[in-house]
Design a protein around this motif. Structure first.
Motif, PDB file in Angstrom:
ATOM      1  N   SER A  34     -11.130 -10.141  29.472  1.00 30.29           N
ATOM      2  CA  SER A  34      -9.524  -9.491  29.396  1.00 30.29           C
ATOM      3  C   SER A  34      -8.494 -10.741  28.750  1.00 30.29           C
ATOM      4  O   SER A  34      -9.185 -11.942  28.946  1.00 30.29           O
ATOM      5  CB  SER A  34      -8.896  -9.329  30.846  1.00 30.29           C
ATOM      6  OG  SER A  34      -9.457 -10.305  31.843  1.00 30.29           O
ATOM      7  N   ASP A  38      -3.971 -10.429  31.961  1.00 30.97           N
ATOM      8  CA  ASP A  38      -4.878  -9.661  32.893  1.00 30.97           C
ATOM      9  C   ASP A  38      -5.786 -10.616  33.787  1.00 30.97           C
ATOM     10  O   ASP A  38      -6.210 -10.370  34.723  1.00 30.97           O
ATOM     11  CB  ASP A  38      -5.638  -8.703  32.520  1.00 30.97           C
ATOM     12  CG  ASP A  38      -4.909  -7.443  32.094  1.00 30.97           C
ATOM     13  OD1 ASP A  38      -5.173  -7.114  30.889  1.00 30.97           O
ATOM     14  OD2 ASP A  38      -3.969  -7.234  32.621  1.00 30.97           O
ATOM     15  N   GLU A  39      -6.005 -11.921  33.297  1.00 32.47           N
ATOM     16  CA  GLU A  39      -6.722 -12.938  33.874  1.00 32.47           C
ATOM     17  C   GLU A  39      -6.215 -13.375  35.453  1.00 32.47           C
ATOM     18  O   GLU A  39      -4.932 -13.582  35.600  1.00 32.47           O
ATOM     19  CB  GLU A  39      -6.734 -14.495  33.182  1.00 32.47           C
ATOM     20  CG  GLU A  39      -7.921 -15.345  33.515  1.00 32.47           C
ATOM     21  CD  GLU A  39      -7.870 -16.655  32.922  1.00 32.47           C
ATOM     22  OE1 GLU A  39      -8.291 -17.562  33.441  1.00 32.47           O
ATOM     23  OE2 GLU A  39      -7.207 -16.462  31.844  1.00 32.47           O
ATOM     24  N   MET A  40      -7.271 -13.018  36.442  1.00 35.80           N
ATOM     25  CA  MET A  40      -6.948 -13.382  37.679  1.00 35.80           C
ATOM     26  C   MET A  40      -7.251 -14.738  38.169  1.00 35.80           C
ATOM     27  O   MET A  40      -8.229 -15.175  37.755  1.00 35.80           O
ATOM     28  CB  MET A  40      -7.507 -12.338  38.768  1.00 35.80           C
ATOM     29  CG  MET A  40      -7.365 -11.129  38.160  1.00 35.80           C
ATOM     30  SD  MET A  40      -5.509 -10.245  38.586  1.00 35.80           S
ATOM     31  CE  MET A  40      -5.802 -10.219  40.263  1.00 35.80           C
ATOM     32  N   PRO A  51      -2.487 -12.373  39.230  1.00 39.03           N
ATOM     33  CA  PRO A  51      -2.585 -12.420  37.746  1.00 39.03           C
ATOM     34  C   PRO A  51      -2.077 -13.625  37.478  1.00 39.03           C
ATOM     35  O   PRO A  51      -0.861 -14.082  37.913  1.00 39.03           O
ATOM     36  CB  PRO A  51      -1.550 -11.134  37.386  1.00 39.03           C
ATOM     37  CG  PRO A  51      -1.548 -10.261  38.557  1.00 39.03           C
ATOM     38  CD  PRO A  51      -1.457 -11.140  39.873  1.00 39.03           C
ATOM     39  N   LYS A  52      -2.567 -14.393  36.447  1.00 38.03           N
ATOM     40  CA  LYS A  52      -2.082 -15.815  36.154  1.00 38.03           C
ATOM     41  C   LYS A  52      -0.692 -15.786  35.703  1.00 38.03           C
ATOM     42  O   LYS A  52      -0.074 -16.766  35.914  1.00 38.03           O
ATOM     43  CB  LYS A  52      -3.188 -16.298  34.994  1.00 38.03           C
ATOM     44  CG  LYS A  52      -3.064 -17.744  34.599  1.00 38.03           C
ATOM     45  CD  LYS A  52      -4.249 -17.959  33.898  1.00 38.03           C
ATOM     46  CE  LYS A  52      -4.594 -19.405  33.820  1.00 38.03           C
ATOM     47  NZ  LYS A  52      -5.444 -19.691  32.803  1.00 38.03           N
ATOM     48  N   ASN A  54       1.970 -14.100  36.850  1.00 43.49           N
ATOM     49  CA  ASN A  54       2.694 -14.075  37.866  1.00 43.49           C
ATOM     50  C   ASN A  54       2.396 -15.293  38.994  1.00 43.49           C
ATOM     51  O   ASN A  54       3.043 -15.711  39.876  1.00 43.49           O
ATOM     52  CB  ASN A  54       2.374 -12.674  39.044  1.00 43.49           C
ATOM     53  CG  ASN A  54       2.742 -11.693  38.182  1.00 43.49           C
ATOM     54  OD1 ASN A  54       3.229 -11.828  36.985  1.00 43.49           O
ATOM     55  ND2 ASN A  54       2.383 -10.601  38.592  1.00 43.49           N
TER      56      ASN A  54
END
Ligand SMILES: [Zn+2]
Length: 80
Positions: A34, A38-40, A51-52, A54
């Motif tokens: 992703s 979308d990276e968590m 999410p990175k 946020n």
């Protein structure tokens, strides 16, 4: 009440705009990885994944951590 409606509408439009950008920006790569949006990342304080985009990025003792909220930043710093 009106203020609440205004911010609700604003949030909705921002959300729609972000979705549009993400849809148009996505290439046709068949890669399962992703993108940065979308990276968590994991909050080291409450262990929640966010999410990175946020997350609140903070450097603690030379290490970069991602937090879900300012509250977690403070709590994590107090733990150390
Ligand atoms: Zn947290």
């Amino acid at each position: 009440m009106l203020k609440l409606l205004f911010f609700g509408a604003l949030a909705y439009f921002v959300f729609r705009f972000v979705q549009k950008v993400r849809l148009s920006g996505g290439g046709n790569n068949g890669n399962a990885r992703s993108g940065p949006v979308d990276e968590m990342v994991q909050d080291p304080n409450c262990l929640t994944y966010i999410p990175k985009g946020n997350a609140i990025r903070k450097s603690v003792n030379g290490e970069t951590h991602f937090f879900c909220s300012q509250k977690c930043v403070d709590e994590f710093r107090n733990k150390k």
